[in-house]
Design a protein around this motif. Structure first.
Motif, PDB file in Angstrom:
ATOM      1  N   UNK A  35       0.953  -1.180   0.006  1.00 57.97           N
ATOM      2  CA  UNK A  35      -0.055   0.141  -0.097  1.00 57.97           C
ATOM      3  C   UNK A  35       0.739   1.310  -0.010  1.00 57.97           C
ATOM      4  N   UNK A  36       2.066   1.146   0.654  1.00 59.79           N
ATOM      5  CA  UNK A  36       2.734   2.477   0.690  1.00 59.79           C
ATOM      6  C   UNK A  36       3.252   2.883  -0.441  1.00 59.79           C
ATOM      7  N   UNK A  37       3.158   4.356  -1.038  1.00 58.35           N
ATOM      8  CA  UNK A  37       3.532   4.959  -2.038  1.00 58.35           C
ATOM      9  C   UNK A  37       4.435   5.830  -1.934  1.00 58.35           C
ATOM     10  N   UNK A  38       4.485   6.654  -0.976  1.00 61.07           N
ATOM     11  CA  UNK A  38       5.122   7.858  -0.637  1.00 61.07           C
ATOM     12  C   UNK A  38       5.673   8.023   0.900  1.00 61.07           C
ATOM     13  N   UNK A  39       6.802   8.397   1.158  1.00 60.00           N
ATOM     14  CA  UNK A  39       7.691   8.552   2.277  1.00 60.00           C
ATOM     15  C   UNK A  39       8.460   9.714   2.311  1.00 60.00           C
ATOM     16  N   UNK A  40       7.843  10.801   3.188  1.00 60.50           N
ATOM     17  CA  UNK A  40       8.621  12.032   3.293  1.00 60.50           C
ATOM     18  C   UNK A  40       9.272  12.358   4.604  1.00 60.50           C
ATOM     19  N   UNK A  41      10.668  12.377   4.660  1.00 59.56           N
ATOM     20  CA  UNK A  41      11.428  12.621   5.764  1.00 59.56           C
ATOM     21  C   UNK A  41      12.225  13.872   5.467  1.00 59.56           C
ATOM     22  N   UNK A  42      11.599  14.844   5.099  1.00 58.97           N
ATOM     23  CA  UNK A  42      12.235  16.044   4.961  1.00 58.97           C
ATOM     24  C   UNK A  42      12.710  16.661   6.389  1.00 58.97           C
TER      25      UNK A  42
END
Length: 555
Positions: free
Chosen positions: A187-194
């Protein structure tokens, strides 16, 4: 009725308070509802009326509420018990798709309270979860302990986008726990760790996220991405590694041909080795990159020339950003100009890059030639506008560049001076002569047609005069007939047929027709049938209205 019949009798249905049951049932239901309302007001005391109303709708599973953002001003009044109650409401809700807890003062204890109640299998409809802290007000300050409390929920969730941007305590251990929970997720599409403090990517060595499409590691103090070679991200399309000052090697990106967006801005230690990797990636046939961001990377003319060599045969990249690179000088500008419209030959102009539509390049000083000052950005902008105008048909962009530059002497001279291909002898009528010799005579009619469609009439006639002698005899039918008659005459003399007398041109119709029979049907001139009809009509009228013939008929 016997005792056994009474046993088989169905029990009486007891109506509940909701169904308008007995007074005692209604009283009990009313008391329970009042108690729940009192608990709700006690837990969410201090929350604004608007925020309390939205949380109440989440509790009641309102189908019209699919997105909710908890304001930092309301989150400031939530205690640990309130976070537990809120987690329970979200768990039982199957309508909420987007939940934002940005800058809600979420620390380890509050995160544990919320996600502890959320539990595994809860919030089945949730697709986007934002736990970031983009500003300093109400900063989210959870670390590895807070992420550990999320693991049971994330293992069984359907979340597609996770955002932890700005959470400074999100460290390498937090990333390891997160990736472990998402291992193999579909399911995971985007991972944002800014802006997180990840630093070491070795904790994700060998991880597999088969459906991950976007990763944002901007400003995470990452120094080495070699581990990406061993990670399995087959569908990764966007990778942002900007503002990681310690990043020096990007060799691991050589196998990520599926990338559509690569952002390396702010990394000034990449050097020529890094741009060689990018150039090799762009040269691959299966390269899918559309956008390349390399502002403020300290590149100069040498790196630009490496990039342009990689883009010579690339058919996917449309945008490249280079702002803030003050070392790019005249050589770099010339390299881009030659990439977009190589003026040296007509073939190279037709085979130039017709895909790029945007180049983010700082304004550069004009270059000086022997006769005029050239605006380098003007020549590049002209080619980019042509590419953008014919985005769906690169071939049309090539034809337009031929007309606008090769067949326009003034424009051709500007590009030639910029690219270093201009000489004093190439100006005036000499340029027409050179152009005429550079084009195969069979294609000159097409070139004239292209030029005739423009407004430069003087250039059209000048080119026509210079190239008239080179036009193929294929379009001159009289010349073909003369040449054919000469060949027949020469053959007859060789065979000793001296008595054969042939007219040089047009005297003997039969000889002309016999010559035309040997020509290709495409070359043979068309003879309309109406000429034969007119001859018959003239003969008929002459016979009918001749007085002598009419008198002879009367006798």
């Amino acid at each position: 009725m016997g005792r056994h019949d009474a046993a088989r009798r169905p029990p009486k249905f007891k109506r509940s308070a909701r169904d308008g049951g007995s007074k005692s049932n209604r009283d009990r239901w009313s008391t329970r509802r009042d108690r729940d309302d009192d608990d709700f007001r006690c837990c969410f005391h201090g929350v604004s009326d608007r925020g309390a109303e939205l949380i109440r709708r989440i509790r009641d599973n309102d189908p019209n509420l699919t997105a909710f953002r908890l304001r930092s001003a309301d989150a400031r009044h939530l205690s640990a018990s309130a976070w537990e109650a809120f987690g329970r409401f979200v768990r039982d809700n199957d309508q909420l798709r987007k939940l934002s807890l940005q800058s809600c003062g979420l620390n380890d204890s509050k995160a544990s309270a919320f996600f502890g109640r959320l539990g595994p299998g809860g919030a089945s409809a949730l697709r986007k979860l934002d736990l970031g802290a983009p500003n300093d007000s109400g900063l989210n300050d959870f670390g590895a302990a807070g992420v550990r409390s999320m693991v049971p929920f994330l293992r069984n969730s359907n979340v597609e986008v996770l955002k932890f941007s700005g959470v400074e305590r999100f460290c390498s251990e937090s990333l390891r726990l997160l990736v472990t929970a998402l291992e193999g997720s579909q399911s995971i599409r985007g991972l944002y760790l800014v802006g997180c403090s990840v630093e070491d990517l070795g904790v994700i060595d060998g991880c597999s996220l088969p459906y991950l499409r976007h990763i944002d590691f901007a400003g995470c103090f990452i120094q080495d991405i070699e581990v990406l070679k061993r990670c399995k991200f087959p569908r990764l399309e966007g990778l942002l590694l900007n503002n990681n000052d310690g990043l020096s090697s990007i060799a691991a990106l050589g196998n990520y041909t599926q990338l559509k967006l690569l952002d390396l801005s702010g990394n000034d230690n990449i050097g020529k080795a890094g741009f060689n990797v990018i150039a090799e990636l762009l040269q691959r046939e299966n390269c899918a990159m559309n956008v390349l961001n390399v502002p403020c990377t300290g590149i100069g003319d040498a790196e630009v020339e490496i990039l342009t060599r990689g883009l010579e045969h690339n058919r996917t990249l449309t945008t490249i950003k280079l702002e803030g690179n003050e070392e790019i000088g005249e050589r770099g500008v010339v390299a881009f100009s030659r990439l977009l419209n190589d003026i040296s030959t007509i073939e190279r102009t037709a085979n130039s890059n017709h895909i790029l539509v945007e180049i983010g390049l700082d304004e550069s000083p004009a270059s000086s030639g022997d006769y005029m000052d050239i605006s380098a950005n003007g020549c590049i902008s002209q080619a980019l506008r042509t590419n953008a105008r014919h985005r769906l048909d690169p071939g049309a962009a090539g034809r337009t560049k031929l007309v606008e530059t090769q067949l326009d002497s003034a424009c051709r001279m500007r590009h030639s001076i910029l690219q270093g291909a201009w000489q004093k002898s190439c100006w005036g009528s000499d340029i027409i002569y050179l152009l005429a010799n550079a084009v195969d005579s069979c294609y000159l009619p097409n070139v004239l047609a292209l030029l005739g469609s423009t407004n430069d009439v003087n250039m059209f006639y000048r080119l026509l005069v210079e190239t008239s002698s080179a036009l193929p005899s294929l379009i001159i039918y009289e010349g073909l007939k003369k040449a054919e008659l000469k060949n027949v005459t020469r053959t007859a003399k060789v065979l000793g047929m001296e008595s054969l007398q042939l007219s040089t041109f047009g005297a003997d119709v039969e000889s002309d027709n016999s010559c035309l029979e040997r020509l290709s049907p495409k070359v043979r001139p068309y003879q309309p049938k109406r000429f034969l009809w007119q001859e018959k009509e003239n003969a008929y009228r002459a016979k009918r209205f001749c007085p002598m013939k009419r008198g002879m008929g009367a006798n």
